[in-house]
Motif scaffolding. Structure first.
Motif, short mmCIF file in Angstrom:
data_model
loop_
_atom_site.label_atom_id
_atom_site.label_comp_id
_atom_site.label_asym_id
_atom_site.label_seq_id
_atom_site.Cartn_x
_atom_site.Cartn_y
_atom_site.Cartn_z
N TYR A 1 0.82 -1.21 0.00
CA TYR A 1 0.00 0.00 0.00
C TYR A 1 0.86 1.27 0.00
CZ TYR A 1 -4.52 -2.42 0.44
OH TYR A 1 -5.66 -3.18 0.21
N MET B 1 -2.48 15.29 -1.91
CA MET B 1 -3.12 14.07 -1.43
C MET B 1 -3.29 14.15 0.09
SD MET B 1 -1.73 10.14 -1.86
CE MET B 1 -0.23 10.33 -0.87
N GLU B 2 -4.49 13.85 0.60
CA GLU B 2 -4.73 13.91 2.05
C GLU B 2 -5.07 12.55 2.65
OE1 GLU B 2 -7.73 16.90 2.69
OE2 GLU B 2 -6.37 18.54 2.20
N GLU B 3 -5.98 11.83 1.98
CA GLU B 3 -6.45 10.57 2.55
C GLU B 3 -6.81 9.59 1.44
OE1 GLU B 3 -9.74 10.54 5.72
OE2 GLU B 3 -10.60 9.51 3.99
N VAL B 4 -6.46 8.34 1.67
CA VAL B 4 -6.81 7.29 0.70
C VAL B 4 -7.39 6.12 1.48
CG1 VAL B 4 -5.90 5.60 -0.96
CG2 VAL B 4 -4.99 7.95 -0.94
N SER B 5 -8.51 5.56 1.00
CA SER B 5 -9.00 4.35 1.64
C SER B 5 -9.24 3.27 0.60
CB SER B 5 -10.26 4.63 2.47
OG SER B 5 -11.32 4.95 1.63
N ILE B 6 -8.98 2.05 1.02
CA ILE B 6 -9.10 0.90 0.12
C ILE B 6 -9.87 -0.20 0.85
CG2 ILE B 6 -7.85 -0.88 -1.18
CD1 ILE B 6 -5.45 1.07 -1.32
N ALA B 7 -11.02 -0.58 0.28
CA ALA B 7 -11.81 -1.67 0.87
C ALA B 7 -11.76 -2.87 -0.05
CB ALA B 7 -13.25 -1.20 1.07
N THR B 8 -11.45 -4.03 0.53
CA THR B 8 -11.46 -5.28 -0.23
C THR B 8 -12.47 -6.22 0.42
OG1 THR B 8 -9.80 -6.43 1.08
CG2 THR B 8 -8.99 -4.96 -0.65
N VAL C 1 -10.58 -6.74 4.17
CA VAL C 1 -10.09 -5.66 5.05
C VAL C 1 -10.38 -4.27 4.49
CG1 VAL C 1 -8.19 -6.98 6.10
CG2 VAL C 1 -7.77 -5.67 4.02
N ARG C 2 -10.47 -3.32 5.42
CA ARG C 2 -10.59 -1.91 5.05
C ARG C 2 -9.38 -1.19 5.60
NH1 ARG C 2 -15.82 -0.18 3.99
NH2 ARG C 2 -17.32 -1.86 4.21
N LYS D 1 -13.20 -6.17 7.59
CA LYS D 1 -14.27 -5.79 6.65
C LYS D 1 -15.44 -5.08 7.35
CE LYS D 1 -17.25 -6.60 3.16
NZ LYS D 1 -17.19 -5.84 1.92
N PHE E 1 -15.55 1.90 9.87
CA PHE E 1 -14.80 2.70 8.91
C PHE E 1 -14.95 4.20 9.19
CE2 PHE E 1 -14.85 4.85 4.70
CZ PHE E 1 -13.55 4.63 4.33
N ARG F 1 -11.84 6.68 10.14
CA ARG F 1 -11.46 7.86 9.35
C ARG F 1 -11.45 9.11 10.22
NH1 ARG F 1 -15.13 9.94 5.56
NH2 ARG F 1 -13.51 11.34 4.88
N VAL G 1 -6.25 -10.29 0.26
CA VAL G 1 -7.25 -9.82 1.24
C VAL G 1 -8.61 -9.70 0.57
CG1 VAL G 1 -5.73 -8.64 2.87
CG2 VAL G 1 -6.42 -7.45 0.77
N GLU H 1 -11.17 -9.52 -2.99
CA GLU H 1 -11.20 -8.66 -4.19
C GLU H 1 -11.29 -7.18 -3.80
OE1 GLU H 1 -11.83 -9.78 -7.73
OE2 GLU H 1 -10.82 -11.50 -6.83
N MET H 2 -10.70 -6.32 -4.62
CA MET H 2 -10.88 -4.87 -4.45
C MET H 2 -12.36 -4.51 -4.63
SD MET H 2 -8.98 -1.87 -6.66
CE MET H 2 -9.73 -2.25 -8.25
N GLU H 3 -12.90 -3.71 -3.71
CA GLU H 3 -14.31 -3.32 -3.82
C GLU H 3 -14.49 -1.82 -3.99
OE1 GLU H 3 -16.34 -4.92 -0.39
OE2 GLU H 3 -16.17 -6.98 -1.12
N GLU H 4 -13.77 -1.05 -3.17
CA GLU H 4 -13.96 0.40 -3.20
C GLU H 4 -12.67 1.12 -2.85
OE1 GLU H 4 -17.41 2.29 -0.84
OE2 GLU H 4 -15.58 3.10 0.05
N SER I 1 -11.21 5.22 -2.21
CA SER I 1 -11.51 6.65 -2.22
C SER I 1 -10.22 7.45 -2.03
CB SER I 1 -12.56 7.01 -1.17
OG SER I 1 -12.02 6.84 0.11
N ALA J 1 -8.95 11.43 -1.30
CA ALA J 1 -9.27 12.82 -0.98
C ALA J 1 -8.02 13.67 -1.13
CB ALA J 1 -9.80 12.93 0.45
N THR J 2 -8.15 14.77 -1.85
CA THR J 2 -7.03 15.71 -1.98
C THR J 2 -7.50 17.07 -1.44
OG1 THR J 2 -7.64 16.59 -4.15
CG2 THR J 2 -6.39 14.53 -4.11
#
Lengths: 120, 120
Positions: A49, A68-75, A78-79, A97, A101, A105, B65, B67-70, B72, B74-75
């Motif tokens: 990541y 860039m400030e924040e990035v989130s990835i959900a699979t 895991v989140r 999962k 969330f 954040r 982990v 499949e990729m789902e989501e 996001s 933020a900038t």
């Protein structure tokens, strides 16, 4: 509050939190609090990541939409929420999962300025 | 509801929404609804973020982990939520910095199964 204290507070306050880590973009952890044993390879996750975050930083610079400030990835399992602290470091919160969330954040955003200050 | 109808409903229901787009990983849009004139180059943004999404898909496969789902991002100026529809396509919602991120995420998640079905 110490860095580790902030990380611990985040992990203990967020349902489903697995770990909170301060990392460099090269994938090296500066400090971390791991909540629980997990089947996932957290080290592999954070290294991969960190690479992703570098790629996003590059893309964001190209499209000129601010820093860039924040990035989130959900699979499926895991989140992960990552928040930039400064030019070199970011915080990572890894949740299951079904983890909270929104609260994750929120706390990451709330605690980041103090952690950035602590890091000088 | 048609694809464009779903995209329009998302854009009209989310404060601060700039555009909702269905895209392929190669950066080519399948359908889109743009809410308002904006200073940002939305085409450049979606092409760059499609590249980012491919990189995340690769990383997620490595760390196993699910499949990729989501995803996001933020900038300083925009918030973008992307949700996977199938192996080839995903939806992108672009909002201003102060847009209703929570509602945007919620509606994208809610509408995605029907959009995926519509796409066959």
């Amino acid at each position: 509050m110490s860095l580790r204290g902030s990380l611990r507070e985040i992990v203990e306050s967020v349902d489903g939190a697995l770990a909170a880590i301060i990392m460099a973009y090269d994938g090296i952890p500066i400090d971390e609090v791991v909540a629980a044993q997990t089947e996932f390879d957290l080290q592999l996750l954070t290294v991969e990541y960190a690479t992703v975050l570098k790629e996003i930083k590059r893309a964001v610079a190209v499209i000129k939409v601010g820093e860039m400030e924040e990035v989130s990835i959900a699979t499926g399992q895991v989140r992960v929420v990552m928040r930039v602290l400064n030019d070199e470091l970011f915080t990572v919160l890894i949740m299951t999962k079904n983890g909270n969330f929104g609260k994750g954040r929120y706390l990451l955003r709330l605690k980041s300025p103090a952690m950035a200050e602590e890091l000088g």
